[in-house]
Each structure stands twice: as C-alpha cells, then as structure tokens.
Scaffold this active site. Structure first.
Site, mmCIF file in Angstrom:
data_model
loop_
_atom_site.group_PDB
_atom_site.id
_atom_site.type_symbol
_atom_site.label_atom_id
_atom_site.label_comp_id
_atom_site.label_asym_id
_atom_site.label_seq_id
_atom_site.Cartn_x
_atom_site.Cartn_y
_atom_site.Cartn_z
ATOM 1 N N GLY A 13 0.824 -1.216 0.000
ATOM 2 C CA GLY A 13 0.000 0.000 0.000
ATOM 3 C C GLY A 13 0.850 1.254 0.000
ATOM 4 N N GLN A 17 -1.626 7.450 1.799
ATOM 5 C CA GLN A 17 -1.233 8.689 2.489
ATOM 6 C C GLN A 17 0.061 8.509 3.290
ATOM 7 O OE1 GLN A 17 -3.489 9.867 5.887
ATOM 8 N NE2 GLN A 17 -2.823 11.993 5.819
ATOM 9 N N ASP A 39 2.115 -1.744 -4.587
ATOM 10 C CA ASP A 39 0.714 -1.317 -4.547
ATOM 11 C C ASP A 39 0.035 -1.920 -5.775
ATOM 12 O OD1 ASP A 39 -1.714 0.183 -4.065
ATOM 13 O OD2 ASP A 39 -0.489 1.546 -2.876
ATOM 14 N N ILE A 40 -1.257 -1.617 -5.941
ATOM 15 C CA ILE A 40 -1.950 -2.217 -7.081
ATOM 16 C C ILE A 40 -1.790 -1.394 -8.365
ATOM 17 C CG2 ILE A 40 -3.650 -3.671 -5.881
ATOM 18 C CD1 ILE A 40 -5.616 -1.316 -6.073
ATOM 19 N N ASP A 54 -1.139 -7.105 -5.477
ATOM 20 C CA ASP A 54 -2.481 -7.129 -4.889
ATOM 21 C C ASP A 54 -2.341 -7.982 -3.633
ATOM 22 O OD1 ASP A 54 -4.980 -7.831 -4.020
ATOM 23 O OD2 ASP A 54 -5.773 -8.302 -6.016
ATOM 24 N N ILE A 55 -2.560 -7.363 -2.508
ATOM 25 C CA ILE A 55 -2.219 -7.976 -1.230
ATOM 26 C C ILE A 55 -3.099 -9.201 -0.913
ATOM 27 C CG2 ILE A 55 -3.664 -6.467 0.241
ATOM 28 C CD1 ILE A 55 -0.067 -7.560 0.773
ATOM 29 N N TYR A 144 -13.727 -1.561 9.675
ATOM 30 C CA TYR A 144 -12.315 -1.127 9.761
ATOM 31 C C TYR A 144 -11.763 -1.396 11.166
ATOM 32 C CZ TYR A 144 -8.510 2.385 9.911
ATOM 33 O OH TYR A 144 -7.323 3.052 10.065
ATOM 34 N N LYS A 148 -8.984 -4.226 12.288
ATOM 35 C CA LYS A 148 -7.708 -3.819 12.882
ATOM 36 C C LYS A 148 -7.557 -4.401 14.299
ATOM 37 C CE LYS A 148 -5.749 -1.361 9.650
ATOM 38 N NZ LYS A 148 -4.407 -1.671 9.118
HETATM 39 N N1 SER Z 1 -7.713 7.914 9.721
HETATM 40 C C1 SER Z 1 -8.513 6.755 10.005
HETATM 41 C C2 SER Z 1 -9.905 6.946 9.556
HETATM 42 O O1 SER Z 1 -10.385 8.052 9.675
HETATM 43 C C3 SER Z 1 -8.488 6.456 11.476
HETATM 44 O O2 SER Z 1 -7.385 5.691 11.785
HETATM 45 O O3 SER Z 1 -10.550 6.033 9.162
#
Ligand code: SER
Length: 313
Positions: A13, A17, A39-40, A54-55, A144, A148
């Site tokens: 990736g 950012q 990355d892709i 592609d992970i 998400y 994580k």
């Molecule tokens: N920056 C992330 C988000 O807003 C939080 O870790 O999803």
C-alpha cells in the site's frame, strides 16, 4: 544512494497517504534499493524498486518476498473507516484476511519484523473517551475497527507462538500535505487546509465540537521508525501501542487556520461519518509508548497548522 544494510523492506500500500511519505524516510535510512514499494497501481514517480502487488494474492506476495529476499514488511494496504462501511467484505479481505496471509507467509519465509498500522478505530462506545488507556474496552463499531482489532489480537498470538517480532501503532488521524487521504473519518483535518488555501471556505462533515486525536505526518513517521528500531526489550506490547500528537475539534482547527487566513469560513453539514467519530476517543493516553521507547511528538496543533499552510500555499 548505496547504504550497506542487511535489512530488506517490503511496504504494501505504498501509494497511500502514509506510504508515500514513509517510503522516502525508509529509503533515506536503509538505502533506496533496500526498500521495495508495492501497490496495485504504478505510482507517478519512484526512486527505488516497485512491485505491482495485490495484497489478497498470497502467491504473488510470496514471489515478491523471495525475489527481493525481504526481511521486514510494513503492511500499510488498508481500506479506512468510512469507505470500509460501503464494502464490508472487501474491507475484511484486505484489512484482515490479507494480513493473516502476511503473518503466515512471514513465518514460512523467516521474516524478521512486521509493522502493522492499527488505529483509534479499535475503540468504541464502551471505551473511555478522554485519555483512552492502552488497555481498555474494545468494541469497535466499524468493519475497519473490527479488522484492525482482530489484527492486534493475531499480532500477539503470532508473537507468542512463533516469536514473530510485530510492532504496531494505533494511529490517530494523520495530517499531511503530500496527499489527501481517502475514505477515512479524520480526512476533514487534511481537506480543510486545501480548501482554506484555495477557496477560503470549507464544508465540514463533522459537527463543530467533535474532538478527535490527531498527529502530524513527520511525527507519525518518527514514531513508526522509532518503534521499529527500538530494542526488543523496550517493546512491551506486540499487539499495538496507543499514539497521539494532539486533539482538536473542527471549530478549534478552523480558529487556528483563521490566525493565518482571517477570512476563512467553516460550515457544518454532518453526514454518516459523525456517528463513526462519536464512537472513537477524544484524546489518547500514550504514556506506554513514551515510557517504553521515549515517544514524544515534535508538533502541537499551532506548529502543525503553520507548517501545513506554508507547504500547501
Ligand atoms: N484515519 C482513520 C480513519 O479516519 C483512522 O485511523 O478512518
């Protein structure tokens, strides 16, 4: 640059950012040829090895690791909180299933160290909002956050069972001028600068008084490099460390920007991201990182705003 190094790093990736900035920092430290970006899609420019990866494709992952004799992996590929809610299966596949494959491939290929970015998204409504401690209640409310947090648990497991050295940070919102993040809930804190400079106004998708923990990119990179190079005996958490630079609300950030751009205006039109933000912490207790490997941020909010505006203008 030709730096003698026995470290060979793979970053997944790398176009994201954090990846775009971390890659340069890693190449400065370990030498361009010792840091393989992936990355892709091909990035615009690249001053070191790059692989299309592609992970979710574990045989390709294995191939890249073997071809470059990789010793460390920084697994940055992920879908963030807001975008994740729009495609929960893909988010689970990328953020967790692909990571689980990485852990297994790492054991099979004798990888020395892994960096796993976790997030304030692992917290939920049952977590204390202010000065959120390292060990607390974790009931994340986004896919998400779930993916994580699951990753954090497996970090611990792979460390205990296979001795895999895994290091992880719960990044707060990361603020940077090099690129605009996509799909997160904290993205407003980057977008606002570009809109302030260009149009002198910004429509914020969070309410004025929604406090969230944040960090400026140079500090996020510093924390990552410091944790990854900390001696093993200094690392007391292989699941993830709390981390923070400062906390602010959209109204406080707007006020700070107005010190530099007096006619800047902010409007509020909260959307689905408000609910996600409200399930997260307002501020973080990162004393464990401070005590274990001397974490300390260089930027406060005022210094960050000044630097962001200088670079964007
Ligand atoms: N920056 C992330 C988000 O807003 C939080 O870790 O999803």
């Amino acid at each position: 640059m030709n730096i003698l190094s026995d470290v060979k790093i793979l970053v997944t990736g790398s176009n994201g950012q954090i990846g775009t900035v971390l890659i340069d920092a890693l190449r400065d430290r370990y030498g361009n040829e010792n840091v393989v970006a992936s990355d892709i899609l091909f990035p615009e420019d690249q001053n070191g090895p790059f692989e299309i990866l592609d992970i979710t494709d574990s045989s390709r992952l294995q191939e890249v690791i073997q071809e470059h004799k990789i010793t460390e992996i920084y697994h940055l590929a992920a879908l963030l909180s807001s975008k994740g809610e729009k495609n929960i299966q893909l988010t689970w596949d990328i953020n967790f299933n692909a990571y689980f494959q990485i852990l297994n491939v790492a054991v099979a290929n004798n990888i020395k160290k892994i960096f796993f970015p976790s997030t304030i998204g692992v917290f939920g409504h049952t977590t204390p909002k202010k000065d959120t401690p390292q060990f607390t209640s974790f009931i994340p409310e986004t896919v998400y956050g779930i993916s994580k947090y699951t990753g954090e648990l497996w970090n611990n497991y792979f460390n205990k069972r296979y001795g895999l050295d895994i290091r992880s940070l719960r990044y707060p919102g990361v603020i940077s001028y090099q690129s605009i993040p996509v799909g997160g809930t904290t993205d407003y804190a980057v977008e606002i600068f570009f809109e302030a400079v260009k149009h002198k106004k910004y429509e914020c998708y969070l309410k004025a008084d929604t406090a969230l923990p944040m960090i400026y990119m140079p500090d996020a990179v510093k924390a990552t490099l410091d944790l990854m190079s900390a001696p093993t005996e200094k690392v007391s958490s292989q699941s993830a460390y709390n981390l923070s630079g400062f906390s602010f609300t959209p109204a406080q950030l707007a006020k700070e920007i107005q010190k530099h751009i007096p006619d800047f205006q902010i409007f509020y039109s909260p959307d689905h991201r408000q609910q996600i933000a409200e399930s997260w912490s307002e501020s973080i207790d990162d004393s464990r990182a401070r005590n274990d490997w001397s974490w300390s941020p260089n930027y406060d909010m005022a210094k960050m705003v000044e630097d962001m505006l200088a670079n964007i203008s």
